[in-house]
Motif scaffolding. Sequence first.
Motif, PDB file in Angstrom:
ATOM      1  N   ALA A 182      -1.015   2.243   4.527  1.00 31.01           N
ATOM      2  CA  ALA A 182       0.470   1.514   4.998  1.00 31.01           C
ATOM      3  C   ALA A 182       1.180   2.366   5.363  1.00 31.01           C
ATOM      4  CB  ALA A 182       0.612   0.423   4.159  1.00 31.01           C
ATOM      5  N   ALA A 216      -4.661  -0.723  10.253  1.00 33.63           N
ATOM      6  CA  ALA A 216      -3.375  -0.467   9.683  1.00 33.63           C
ATOM      7  C   ALA A 216      -2.297  -0.569  10.676  1.00 33.63           C
ATOM      8  CB  ALA A 216      -2.744   0.957   8.786  1.00 33.63           C
ATOM      9  N   TYR A 236      -4.239  -5.355   7.514  1.00 30.61           N
ATOM     10  CA  TYR A 236      -3.970  -5.047   6.054  1.00 30.61           C
ATOM     11  C   TYR A 236      -5.448  -5.463   5.368  1.00 30.61           C
ATOM     12  CZ  TYR A 236      -0.624  -2.062   7.057  1.00 30.61           C
ATOM     13  OH  TYR A 236       0.549  -1.617   7.483  1.00 30.61           O
ATOM     14  N   PRO A 268     -10.806  -5.423   7.097  1.00 34.43           N
ATOM     15  CA  PRO A 268      -9.317  -5.622   7.205  1.00 34.43           C
ATOM     16  C   PRO A 268      -9.079  -7.054   8.251  1.00 34.43           C
ATOM     17  CG  PRO A 268      -9.019  -3.833   6.972  1.00 34.43           C
ATOM     18  CD  PRO A 268     -10.079  -3.721   7.843  1.00 34.43           C
TER      19      PRO A 268
END
Lengths: 403, 403
Positions: free
Chosen positions: B329, A222, A227, B58
């Motif tokens: 996030a 992040a 993500y 990710p």
Amino acid sequence: MPESALPLAGLKVLDISSFIAAPAAAVVLGDWGADVVKIEGPDGDPNRRIMTDSANYPKAAVNYPWEMDSRNKRSIVLDLKKPEARAALDRLLKWADVMIVNFPPLVREKLKLSYEDIKPVNPRLIYASLTGYGETGPDRDRPGFDATAYFARSGLLDAQRYEGGPPGVPGPAQGDRATAMALVSSILMALIHRMKTGEGSWVGTSLLGNGLWACGVIAQAALANAYLPHRPPPDRPRSALGNIYRTSDDRWLQLTIVAEDKMWPPLARALGHPELLTDPRFAETVERRKHSADLAAIMGKAFESNTYAYWLKALSAGGITFGVISRPQDVPHDEQAVACGAIVDTEIPDLPRTLSNPIRLGFAAQRIAHPAPGLGQHSDEILREVGLEAREIAALKSTGAVK
Amino acid sequence: MSERLPLSGLLVLDISTFIAAPAAAVALADYGADVIKIEAPGEGDPHRHNYKRAATYPRSERNFPLQLDGRLKRSLAIDLKKPEARPVLEKLVGRADIMIVNFPPPARERLRLRFEDMQAINPKLVYCSLTGYGETGPDRDRPGFDVTAYFGRSGILDAARYEDGPPGLSLPAQGDRATAMTLVAAILLGLRHRDQTGEGCWVGTSLYANGAWANGTTIAGAAIGGRLVTREPPHKPRNALTNLYRTRDDRWLQLLMVRDDRLWPTFCDVIGRPALATDPRYAEREERRRRALELHAEIAPIFASKTYAEWEALLSGTGIPFGVIGRVADVVDDEQARHAGIFAETTNPEVPRTVNNPIRLGFAKPRMSGKPPAVGENSAEILRELAYSEAEIEALRKAGALG
């Protein structure tokens, strides 16, 4: 091996903390030889009652969480809100090498237990602080629990959910116990510092910091603006060969097939569906991924037709890689759990076995667990050790500052 | 500051791959140790490629996991299978204070990297071992990964499920990173032993033991026949007023109205349904519990009709306790995370921020990290430090022993 040979023998620790992460760190120090004195208020650490108070704890006749988080400690009841208790506390602080505290900062200030208050009393003392959310900032005074600070606030629970599903479920004290190891490491760093410089110090950690460290991969991602999409549920997997399946007896198996080309034929045969090998929908990895929901449905039905024990055998016979999803009740009977030293015997009559802390040393074995103390069980003995006379102890008791 | 770091002056050999063991070496480096990562020439530690290969990571063009697990190390690429590499290794072992190894036991035997082999070279060495399942027992040679050994085998995933639902999920390296803190503690205890006795030692831990420790409360309950509790799914709550609700923007709000005896009328007002307060079906706490499903059906659509921010504004100041399930996030920009020292700047432009290890020391800050080394980036420099000539270095390269 004599206990005097344990690496922390002779180290004196005051555990002025409640619930789990900080007391568990004190347990680990005690396991390796430290003399741990737990200071409790008149009502005692609420962890003494958590098994009955918390809906999420397995219920048992023995108070197993208290035994686990307090083994080998001594208990003194000192009401830190009473001014009479201060002189006794100062004696204890002078006696100690390490103090572990987890009151929120505001409470520490009220009780004059902040590092600045303590340092003049004993400049060699190592002050180990646990907070939910850190020592400063807008949430520093918020009480932090493992479910809220380690799991919810860090993003762990949000990330641990299946796509479209509710957040993940944290196990009781799971994050607390992981955090305890970071707190132990910080205390040991301070011991090295004290050996080098002769000086005590402040060290600490937070539940939030440990939660984010645990989900470091996605937190680091992040930070780089990458993500992770939520995991699709088991009926819509990205790959049916890297998916979990339920067996007829409500157990789950985790297929972890990486070498698909090699493993697909033995898998299809083990499932009793050799015809899948000639089905064009599942011919190669690309097709299998494209039709993964169809394949997962077929495989899911197959797995549900037989027991967990059957599949363990059938998959192993085919050389197919899979992971076991044990139930907590299986672990105490798992030979490997004993072999890796996780499950150990105790000297507690009602609780013959417990969990060791995960540190292993070639030169020393962890102290065997003795029963957790009754509330204030060692008050007199400890106060005598730090030099109080019988009449001083009696006077403290008459004010209610000591029990 | 750097000479004040507690581990400055220590030489650490990180002969390990993937995450738990390398992450422990990172924490040592953060606090001043000189860490040499010994890896195979060419591809190096396979973890270097996880950001491109692992389906659960990710997606990013930048090697963000390496910032986390490779920072502040120097890389020496030698092929431990080649006899020419052995003298290099032995020279390094002779100088090292700590060595971290995570090969499964048979590979250690083949490569002569067991504690016995190393002790003969350097009796003062602290040898730190990580395994999946422990050093002995039926599964000692099984390669252990965090999802199988820490999460699956320990019963965490089974315990982390909703009633009748699939097992819980773990995040990439979540258990690895918790285990790293235990390795750090084990190493520091080994250093203390060396200081006290002048002798090196074996220390270690296993992923399985750490998973069992994290799941300790539940396992300890199971071990004495406690009745295990499965969490009810949010759509089938046992108490609709302490439950999870989804908001319009797909956030989850944790309603924690324990004192519904007091707060029920307030709550009915806040959710815009004052008539519920006088509805005889929900008049008393007992009825609200008995009709939890009905009540859930009433209020779930109400929560789903507004965003989390709207609910936050409505609930704040009402005395109704609630929490949010954070998202990673959001955390990366969380002011409190900054206060808790969770993230740190780097000098690597590709990954300008990283996640700190959770240990905080009042007397030292973790070192700032730059770009992690490429495979073998420091090979020649390290060999020169060991007094190898340029010709010898060249010869090792030619033999394929050095990368």
